[in-house]
Motif scaffolding. Sequence first.
Motif, PDB file in Angstrom:
ATOM      1  N   MET A   4     -19.863  19.657  27.507  1.00 27.18           N
ATOM      2  CA  MET A   4     -20.273  19.431  28.896  1.00 27.18           C
ATOM      3  C   MET A   4     -21.514  20.253  29.244  1.00 27.18           C
ATOM      4  SD  MET A   4     -18.179  17.161  30.080  1.00 27.18           S
ATOM      5  CE  MET A   4     -18.112  17.287  31.845  1.00 27.18           C
ATOM      6  N   LEU A   5     -21.633  21.454  28.669  1.00 32.68           N
ATOM      7  CA  LEU A   5     -22.826  22.262  28.909  1.00 32.68           C
ATOM      8  C   LEU A   5     -24.054  21.586  28.300  1.00 32.68           C
ATOM      9  CD1 LEU A   5     -24.247  24.788  29.953  1.00 32.68           C
ATOM     10  CD2 LEU A   5     -23.605  25.930  27.827  1.00 32.68           C
ATOM     11  N   VAL A   6     -23.933  21.113  27.070  1.00 32.23           N
ATOM     12  CA  VAL A   6     -25.042  20.407  26.423  1.00 32.23           C
ATOM     13  C   VAL A   6     -25.387  19.144  27.223  1.00 32.23           C
ATOM     14  CG1 VAL A   6     -25.778  19.187  24.327  1.00 32.23           C
ATOM     15  CG2 VAL A   6     -24.541  21.356  24.137  1.00 32.23           C
ATOM     16  N   ALA A   7     -24.363  18.416  27.675  1.00 26.13           N
ATOM     17  CA  ALA A   7     -24.590  17.207  28.471  1.00 26.13           C
ATOM     18  C   ALA A   7     -25.287  17.536  29.792  1.00 26.13           C
ATOM     19  CB  ALA A   7     -23.269  16.492  28.738  1.00 26.13           C
ATOM     20  N   SER A   8     -24.921  18.644  30.422  1.00 25.18           N
ATOM     21  CA  SER A   8     -25.556  19.038  31.683  1.00 25.18           C
ATOM     22  C   SER A   8     -27.035  19.325  31.486  1.00 25.18           C
ATOM     23  CB  SER A   8     -24.859  20.269  32.271  1.00 25.18           C
ATOM     24  OG  SER A   8     -23.563  19.952  32.681  1.00 25.18           O
ATOM     25  N   LEU A   9     -27.364  20.022  30.422  1.00 23.55           N
ATOM     26  CA  LEU A   9     -28.770  20.310  30.129  1.00 23.55           C
ATOM     27  C   LEU A   9     -29.547  19.031  29.845  1.00 23.55           C
ATOM     28  CD1 LEU A   9     -28.169  23.488  28.019  1.00 23.55           C
ATOM     29  CD2 LEU A   9     -29.621  23.390  30.057  1.00 23.55           C
ATOM     30  N   SER A  10     -28.956  18.140  29.067  1.00 20.66           N
ATOM     31  CA  SER A  10     -29.606  16.885  28.718  1.00 20.66           C
ATOM     32  C   SER A  10     -29.824  16.016  29.957  1.00 20.66           C
ATOM     33  CB  SER A  10     -28.754  16.135  27.689  1.00 20.66           C
ATOM     34  OG  SER A  10     -29.304  14.879  27.401  1.00 20.66           O
ATOM     35  N   SER A  11     -28.810  15.899  30.775  1.00 22.09           N
ATOM     36  CA  SER A  11     -28.879  15.078  31.975  1.00 22.09           C
ATOM     37  C   SER A  11     -29.884  15.632  32.977  1.00 22.09           C
ATOM     38  CB  SER A  11     -27.483  15.002  32.608  1.00 22.09           C
ATOM     39  OG  SER A  11     -27.500  14.264  33.792  1.00 22.09           O
ATOM     40  N   CYS A  12     -29.872  16.939  33.187  1.00 27.06           N
ATOM     41  CA  CYS A  12     -30.805  17.562  34.130  1.00 27.06           C
ATOM     42  C   CYS A  12     -32.245  17.364  33.671  1.00 27.06           C
ATOM     43  CB  CYS A  12     -30.477  19.048  34.279  1.00 27.06           C
ATOM     44  SG  CYS A  12     -31.429  19.873  35.567  1.00 27.06           S
ATOM     45  N   HIS A  13     -32.492  17.567  32.377  1.00 29.34           N
ATOM     46  CA  HIS A  13     -33.843  17.367  31.843  1.00 29.34           C
ATOM     47  C   HIS A  13     -34.289  15.927  32.060  1.00 29.34           C
ATOM     48  CE1 HIS A  13     -37.294  18.096  29.176  1.00 29.34           C
ATOM     49  NE2 HIS A  13     -37.105  16.847  28.809  1.00 29.34           N
ATOM     50  N   MET A  14     -33.417  14.976  31.737  1.00 28.64           N
ATOM     51  CA  MET A  14     -33.771  13.571  31.886  1.00 28.64           C
ATOM     52  C   MET A  14     -34.113  13.235  33.335  1.00 28.64           C
ATOM     53  SD  MET A  14     -31.488  10.124  31.436  1.00 28.64           S
ATOM     54  CE  MET A  14     -30.601  10.539  32.933  1.00 28.64           C
ATOM     55  N   LEU A  15     -33.295  13.694  34.269  1.00 21.59           N
ATOM     56  CA  LEU A  15     -33.534  13.372  35.677  1.00 21.59           C
ATOM     57  C   LEU A  15     -34.850  13.953  36.180  1.00 21.59           C
ATOM     58  CD1 LEU A  15     -29.867  13.741  36.892  1.00 21.59           C
ATOM     59  CD2 LEU A  15     -31.178  11.605  36.674  1.00 21.59           C
ATOM     60  N   TRP A  16     -35.156  15.199  35.790  1.00 20.06           N
ATOM     61  CA  TRP A  16     -36.453  15.779  36.158  1.00 20.06           C
ATOM     62  C   TRP A  16     -37.593  15.014  35.499  1.00 20.06           C
ATOM     63  CZ3 TRP A  16     -38.411  18.254  39.910  1.00 20.06           C
ATOM     64  CH2 TRP A  16     -37.654  19.152  40.650  1.00 20.06           C
ATOM     65  N   TYR A  17     -37.413  14.696  34.228  1.00 19.02           N
ATOM     66  CA  TYR A  17     -38.449  13.991  33.482  1.00 19.02           C
ATOM     67  C   TYR A  17     -38.765  12.641  34.129  1.00 19.02           C
ATOM     68  CZ  TYR A  17     -40.922  11.731  29.672  1.00 19.02           C
ATOM     69  OH  TYR A  17     -41.857  11.050  28.933  1.00 19.02           O
ATOM     70  N   LEU A  18     -37.747  11.861  34.441  1.00 18.24           N
ATOM     71  CA  LEU A  18     -37.970  10.562  35.070  1.00 18.24           C
ATOM     72  C   LEU A  18     -38.667  10.715  36.421  1.00 18.24           C
ATOM     73  CD1 LEU A  18     -34.568   8.823  34.212  1.00 18.24           C
ATOM     74  CD2 LEU A  18     -36.788   8.511  33.054  1.00 18.24           C
ATOM     75  N   HIS A  19     -38.281  11.724  37.172  1.00 14.52           N
ATOM     76  CA  HIS A  19     -38.931  12.016  38.463  1.00 14.52           C
ATOM     77  C   HIS A  19     -40.417  12.294  38.267  1.00 14.52           C
ATOM     78  CE1 HIS A  19     -39.388  13.993  42.446  1.00 14.52           C
ATOM     79  NE2 HIS A  19     -40.151  14.827  41.771  1.00 14.52           N
ATOM     80  N   LEU A  20     -40.720  13.166  37.306  1.00 17.70           N
ATOM     81  CA  LEU A  20     -42.115  13.529  37.055  1.00 17.70           C
ATOM     82  C   LEU A  20     -42.921  12.340  36.543  1.00 17.70           C
ATOM     83  CD1 LEU A  20     -41.500  17.019  35.443  1.00 17.70           C
ATOM     84  CD2 LEU A  20     -42.462  16.573  37.718  1.00 17.70           C
ATOM     85  N   CYS A  21     -42.311  11.513  35.704  1.00 16.21           N
ATOM     86  CA  CYS A  21     -42.997  10.316  35.211  1.00 16.21           C
ATOM     87  C   CYS A  21     -43.314   9.369  36.362  1.00 16.21           C
ATOM     88  CB  CYS A  21     -42.157   9.613  34.150  1.00 16.21           C
ATOM     89  SG  CYS A  21     -42.170  10.444  32.547  1.00 16.21           S
ATOM     90  N   ALA A  22     -42.360   9.163  37.249  1.00 19.27           N
ATOM     91  CA  ALA A  22     -42.582   8.279  38.396  1.00 19.27           C
ATOM     92  C   ALA A  22     -43.745   8.790  39.239  1.00 19.27           C
ATOM     93  CB  ALA A  22     -41.317   8.158  39.235  1.00 19.27           C
ATOM     94  N   GLU A  23     -43.799  10.098  39.465  1.00 19.53           N
ATOM     95  CA  GLU A  23     -44.897  10.683  40.246  1.00 19.53           C
ATOM     96  C   GLU A  23     -46.241  10.553  39.543  1.00 19.53           C
ATOM     97  OE1 GLU A  23     -43.789  14.758  41.009  1.00 19.53           O
ATOM     98  OE2 GLU A  23     -42.988  14.228  42.986  1.00 19.53           O
ATOM     99  N   ALA A  24     -46.235  10.622  38.201  1.00 15.56           N
ATOM    100  CA  ALA A  24     -47.474  10.608  37.422  1.00 15.56           C
ATOM    101  C   ALA A  24     -47.925   9.200  37.031  1.00 15.56           C
ATOM    102  CB  ALA A  24     -47.302  11.468  36.165  1.00 15.56           C
ATOM    103  N   GLY A  25     -47.174   8.195  37.415  1.00 16.44           N
ATOM    104  CA  GLY A  25     -47.550   6.831  37.060  1.00 16.44           C
ATOM    105  C   GLY A  25     -47.210   6.449  35.630  1.00 16.44           C
ATOM    106  N   VAL A  26     -46.319   7.195  35.007  1.00 18.35           N
ATOM    107  CA  VAL A  26     -45.854   6.883  33.655  1.00 18.35           C
ATOM    108  C   VAL A  26     -44.599   6.018  33.801  1.00 18.35           C
ATOM    109  CG1 VAL A  26     -44.925   7.818  31.507  1.00 18.35           C
ATOM    110  CG2 VAL A  26     -46.797   9.003  32.682  1.00 18.35           C
ATOM    111  N   VAL A  27     -44.670   4.787  33.316  1.00 21.60           N
ATOM    112  CA  VAL A  27     -43.552   3.859  33.470  1.00 21.60           C
ATOM    113  C   VAL A  27     -42.644   3.961  32.247  1.00 21.60           C
ATOM    114  CG1 VAL A  27     -42.852   1.471  33.854  1.00 21.60           C
ATOM    115  CG2 VAL A  27     -44.972   2.347  34.885  1.00 21.60           C
ATOM    116  N   VAL A  28     -41.495   4.587  32.434  1.00 25.52           N
ATOM    117  CA  VAL A  28     -40.489   4.712  31.379  1.00 25.52           C
ATOM    118  C   VAL A  28     -39.569   3.508  31.486  1.00 25.52           C
ATOM    119  CG1 VAL A  28     -38.551   6.094  30.514  1.00 25.52           C
ATOM    120  CG2 VAL A  28     -40.595   7.236  31.409  1.00 25.52           C
ATOM    121  N   VAL A  29     -39.354   2.826  30.358  1.00 28.65           N
ATOM    122  CA  VAL A  29     -38.473   1.657  30.356  1.00 28.65           C
ATOM    123  C   VAL A  29     -37.175   1.910  29.582  1.00 28.65           C
ATOM    124  CG1 VAL A  29     -40.334   0.004  30.757  1.00 28.65           C
ATOM    125  CG2 VAL A  29     -39.705   0.596  28.408  1.00 28.65           C
ATOM    126  N   ASP A  30     -37.122   3.021  28.834  1.00 29.85           N
ATOM    127  CA  ASP A  30     -35.896   3.381  28.130  1.00 29.85           C
ATOM    128  C   ASP A  30     -35.930   4.865  27.809  1.00 29.85           C
ATOM    129  OD1 ASP A  30     -33.362   2.663  26.982  1.00 29.85           O
ATOM    130  OD2 ASP A  30     -34.249   2.837  24.985  1.00 29.85           O
TER     131      ASP A  30
END
Length: 155
Positions: free
Chosen positions: A61-87
């Motif tokens: 669960m600790l590893v999953a929390s780190l992975s999930s938090c990173h992904m959510l921040w990453y997707l947020h930053l990509c959306a702000e930067a105009g990087v379209v992530v599809v997967d």
Amino acid sequence: MKGTHHYKMTTRWTGNTGAGTAAYQAYERNHILQTDGKPEIPGSSDPSFRGDKTRYNPEEMLVASLSSCHMLWYLHLCAEAGVVVVDYVDHATGTMVETADGGGHFSGVTLYPEVTVKDAAMIDRANALHEKANQLCFIANSVKFPVHHEAKCKV
């Protein structure tokens, strides 16, 4: 909204087989994690510590929390930067070291995000945003071990 956020979880032990903790081998490590309005998460200890391998353990669960938090921040930053992530998929790993006194600690977690973007021109920006996501991740900022990332990006 900036401020202080509070989180509430209930952990309920379900592993009393009739004798409670009369002996180390007398009880199961099974438990349920829950919060209002969400599905229960079946938990146990790692099988190395007499846990049920079909249930999530705290280390996973600790590893999953780190992975999930990173992904959510990453997707947020990509959306702000105009990087379209599809997967996006991450096969994160963590290492825990046991100590002589019976305790232990994590020595590190590595995230392996595999990101697919819409256009090849986005790859450099997409790769660069992982570092920023790592810096902003609430969970990564709360642990005392390094959280690395080895990202792959493709179109």
